[in-house]
Design an enzyme around this catalytic site. Structure first.
Site, PDB file in Angstrom:
ATOM      1  N   LYS A   1       9.259 -14.328  -0.628  1.00  0.00           N
ATOM      2  CA  LYS A   1       8.044 -13.660  -0.251  1.00  0.00           C
ATOM      3  C   LYS A   1       8.261 -13.197   1.250  1.00  0.00           C
ATOM      4  CE  LYS A   1       3.275 -14.607  -1.576  1.00  0.00           C
ATOM      5  NZ  LYS A   1       2.426 -13.528  -0.810  1.00  0.00           N
TER       6      LYS A   1
ATOM      7  N   HIS B   1       0.824  -1.068  -0.025  1.00  0.00           N
ATOM      8  CA  HIS B   1       0.001  -0.078   0.042  1.00  0.00           C
ATOM      9  C   HIS B   1       0.947   1.162   0.108  1.00  0.00           C
ATOM     10  CE1 HIS B   1      -2.722  -2.861   2.626  1.00  0.00           C
ATOM     11  NE2 HIS B   1      -3.087  -2.748   1.292  1.00  0.00           N
TER      12      HIS B   1
ATOM     13  N   LYS C   1       4.977 -13.503   7.771  1.00  0.00           N
ATOM     14  CA  LYS C   1       5.113 -13.376   9.431  1.00  0.00           C
ATOM     15  C   LYS C   1       6.179 -14.555   9.930  1.00  0.00           C
ATOM     16  CE  LYS C   1       1.568 -10.389  10.937  1.00  0.00           C
ATOM     17  NZ  LYS C   1       0.208 -10.292  10.740  1.00  0.00           N
TER      18      LYS C   1
ATOM     19  N   HIS D   1      -4.026 -17.143  -2.585  1.00  0.00           N
ATOM     20  CA  HIS D   1      -4.417 -17.443  -1.601  1.00  0.00           C
ATOM     21  C   HIS D   1      -4.231 -18.825  -1.122  1.00  0.00           C
ATOM     22  CE1 HIS D   1      -6.788 -13.769  -2.498  1.00  0.00           C
ATOM     23  NE2 HIS D   1      -5.934 -13.307  -1.344  1.00  0.00           N
TER      24      HIS D   1
HETATM   25 ZN   LIG Z   1      -7.948 -15.978  -3.990  1.00  0.00          ZN
END
Ligand SMILES: [Zn+2]
Length: 506
Positions: free
Chosen positions: A296, A20, A299, A146
Site C-alpha cells: 500500500k 484521482h 508517506k 481509516h
Molecule cells: Zn472510515
C-alpha cells in the site's frame, strides 16, 4: 448518439493523488474513444466541497472555508488540466444551483414520507463520514478504511431515508440489467451488500457539529449528509430538474473506485428510486493502485507516486500511458516512478518513438525532406499493413474501461512487428543501389503510414504526443467515425521537422 461520463467528485481535504488522476484520465480516454466514434460527449469531474473533513482542513490551515475551497478547487482543476483531462463540466458543490436542486430533491422525498427523524446511538467514522455498525469495524474496533483514526461514539438525532422498501427492486434492476454494474466481480459484491435488510440511511448532520453543507429544506438545524449532496451532482451537472437533462441522463456512466461502491451502488439508486427518477445506465468500478510488490502506498514507506511529480519529470503521456497500459480490470495494480520510467523508455521510447524518429529522419535526409511515394507492395509490406489495421481496428469501436489495457497490449505487440519489419527490410541497405532504391521508398512509406495509423489510434490515450507525431508526418485530420485506413499519407508530401517524441529518461 450521446454519452455522459462522470468521475466521482473528490474531497478537497488533501491534494490530488494518483487515484484521482487515474479515474479522471480513464474517463478522458473513454471520452476520446467515443468522440472518435462520432458520439456527442459530456464528461464531468470536480470537487466535493462540503462536510466535516473539509471544514476541519480549512481550520487546520487557518483559512476561511471560502479561501480554502477556492484554493483546492483551483489546484484540482490545474492538475486535471495538466493531465490532459478534457472535462466539459467541472463540479463545485458550493454552486448555488446545485444546492437548490439538492434541497428540492430532499423536499420531494420528505413529502412522500420516506424521510424520518430519529435518535441514533453508535459509532461514527469521521474519515468515511459514516455511521458504522459493530460488524463494519476491525477487531481493534477501528474503521478498516481509516485505521489511523479512532471511531467516535455518537448519540445524535438525525434524519434518515428508508432504504429497505427499495432493496428488492434494486436487486431486480441488477438482475434485469447485467450491464448495470461492471465488471462482474463488483456486481457480485453489490448483490452481497443487498442480500440482507438495509438500515435506514442517515442523510443529515446537526449544525452543532457540521456547518459546511446544504441546509435541510424542512429543518434549518441540520445540513445534508455529504454523500446525499455529492451524489446529486450527477444530475445537477446536466441541469436537473430543468428540462433537457433527460437525454444525457439516459446515457450516464459513472466511473468509480471500488471503495465507493456502496454509496454509488446502494445509496444513489435508492435515492433516485425514492425521488422517482430513472437509474443511471451504468456503474463502472475499478480497483486501486498500490506500490511495487503490492505494498500500500504511504508517506512513511516513501512509495507514494505523485502525479504532478511524474508529469514534471516524464511528461503527461508517460503517466497516461502507464495507467492505461498497466491497469488491471478487477484487481489492484502496481505503480512506482521506476515502473513508469521503464514503461516510458521501453514501450513508448524504444518501440514507438524510435521507429518514428528513425524512419522519418531517414526519409527527410534521403528523399529531399519528403515522404517517398510507394511502388508495388511485397508480401511483407502487405503483411505488416494488415497486422496494423487488425491491431488498431478495436480503437474504432466502443471501449469499456476493462478494454483499455487489452487494446494497449495489441498496439505494443504490433509495434514490435513493425520494428521487426523495418529491421528485416533494412532500408539503409536498400538505398545504396539504384536497383533497390524504389524498394527503399516503399519500405519507408509503408513504415510511416503504419505509424500514422498507430498514432491516430493513440490520440485517444496519449493525445499530446500522438498529435505531435501526426503533425511531424503532415498527416491529414481523421474524421469520425475513425477507423484504421491505409494510405492516408501523401506519397511525395513534405514532412515537418522531426523531434524526438519520447526523450529517454534515466
Ligand atoms: Zn472510515
Amino acid at each position: 448518439m450521446k454519452s455522459y461520463i462522470t468521475t466521482p467528485i473528490y474531497y478537497v481535504n488533501g491534494s490530488p493523488h494518483i487515484g484521482h488522476a487515474f479515474t479522471s484520465v480513464m474517463a478522458d480516454i473513454l471520452k476520446r474513444n467515443r468522440l472518435a466514434l462520432g458520439y456527442e460527449l459530456l464528461l464531468s469531474t470536480g470537487v466535493d466541497e462540503h462536510g466535516q473533513k473539509n471544514q476541519e482542513a480549512a481550520a487546520a490551515l487557518g483559512m476561511s472555508v471560502e479561501e480554502f475551497l477556492d484554493m483546492r478547487g483551483k489546484e484540482f482543476r490545474s492538475v486535471f488540466d495538466r493531465l490532459g483531462v478534457a472535462y466539459d463540466y467541472f463540479v463545485r458543490t458550493s454552486r448555488e444551483g446545485h444546492k437548490q436542486a439538492v434541497a428540492a430533491m430532499e423536499q420531494s422525498i420528505y413529502d412522500k414520507g420516506l424521510i424520518v427523524k430519529k435518535q441514533y446511538t453508535g459509532t461514527y467514522c469521521k474519515g468515511c463520514e459514516e455511521f458504522k455498525k459493530e460488524s463494519d469495524l476491525t477487531e481493534e474496533g477501528q474503521c478498516p478504511l481509516h485505521p489511523t483514526m479512532t471511531v467516535e461514539q455518537t448519540d445524535e438525532t438525525n434524519y434518515f431515508l428508508k432504504m429497505e422498501p427499495y432493496r428488492e427492486r434494486l436487486l431486480q434492476h441488477i438482475a434485469d440489467n447485467p450491464d448495470f454494474v461492471q465488471p462482474e466481480a463488483f456486481r457480485n459484491e453489490l448483490k452481497k451488500m443487498l442480500s440482507e435488510p438495509l438500515d435506514d440511511l442517515c442523510i443529515s448532520r446537526p449544525k452543532t457539529r457540521v456547518t459546511l453543507g446544504v441546509e435541510l429544506p424542512f429543518d434549518p438545524d441540520f445540513v445534508t449528509y455529504v454523500w446525499f449532496d455529492a451524489l446529486a451532482n450527477y444530475l445537477t451537472n446536466i441541469g436537473w430538474p430543468s428540462e433537457g437533462y433527460e437525454s444525457w441522463w439516459a446515457e450516464c456512466e459513472h466511473l468509480i473506485g471500488k471503495d465507493i461502491l456502496k454509496p454509488h451502488g446502494v445509496y444513489w439508486p435508492i435515492m433516485l428510486m425514492a425521488a422517482e427518477l430513472p437509474l443511471p445506465k451504468k456503474l463502472t468500478v475499478h480497483s486501486h493502485w498500490v506500490g511495487a510488490g503490492g505494498v500500500k502506498m504511504s508517506k512513511s514507506i516513501g512509495n507514494v507516486v505523485d502525479p504532478v511529480e511524474v508529469v514534471d519529470k516524464l511528461g503527461v503521456d508517460a503517466l497516461r500511458w502507464y495507467l492505461a497500459r498497466h491497469m488491471r480490470a478487477d484487481s489492484d495494480s502496481q505503480i512506482s516512478v521506476e515502473f513508469i520510467t521503464q514503461s516510458y523508455n521501453t514501450e513508448l521510447g524504444n518501440k514507438i518513438g524510435n521507429l518514428l524518429s528513425r524512419a522519418a529522419k531517414f526519409s527527410k535526409a534521403r528523399f529531399d525532406g519528403k515522404l517517398p511515394a510507394p511502388g508495388p507492395l511485397s508480401a511483407q509490406d502487405e503483411a505488416i499493413r494488415k497486422a496494423v489495421v487488425e491491431a488498431t481496428r478495436d480503437m474504432g469501436e466502443w471501449m469499456n474501461l476493462a478494454d483499455i489495457p487489452v487494446r494497449m497490449q495489441s498496439i505494443i505487440t504490433v509495434a514490435d512487428e513493425m520494428n521487426n519489419y523495418f529491421a528485416e527490410q533494412a532500408p539503409w541497405d536498400l538505398i545504396k543501389n539504384d536497383e533497390t532504391r524504389e524498394r527503399c521508398e516503399t519500405v519507408i512509406y509503408v513504415t510511416l503510414d503504419c505509424l500514422r495509423i498507430v498514432m491516430e489510434a493513440l490520440l485517444q490515450v496519449i493525445p499530446e504526443s500522438a498529435g505531435k507525431a501526426l503533425a511531424m508526418l503532415n498527416a491529414p485530420d481523421a474524421a469520425a467515425p475513425w477507423k484504421p485506413e491505409l494510405d492516408r499519407l501523401k506519397g511525395g508530401g513534405e514532412l515537418n521537422e522531426i523531434e524526438t517524441l519520447f526523450p529517454r529518461v534515466q
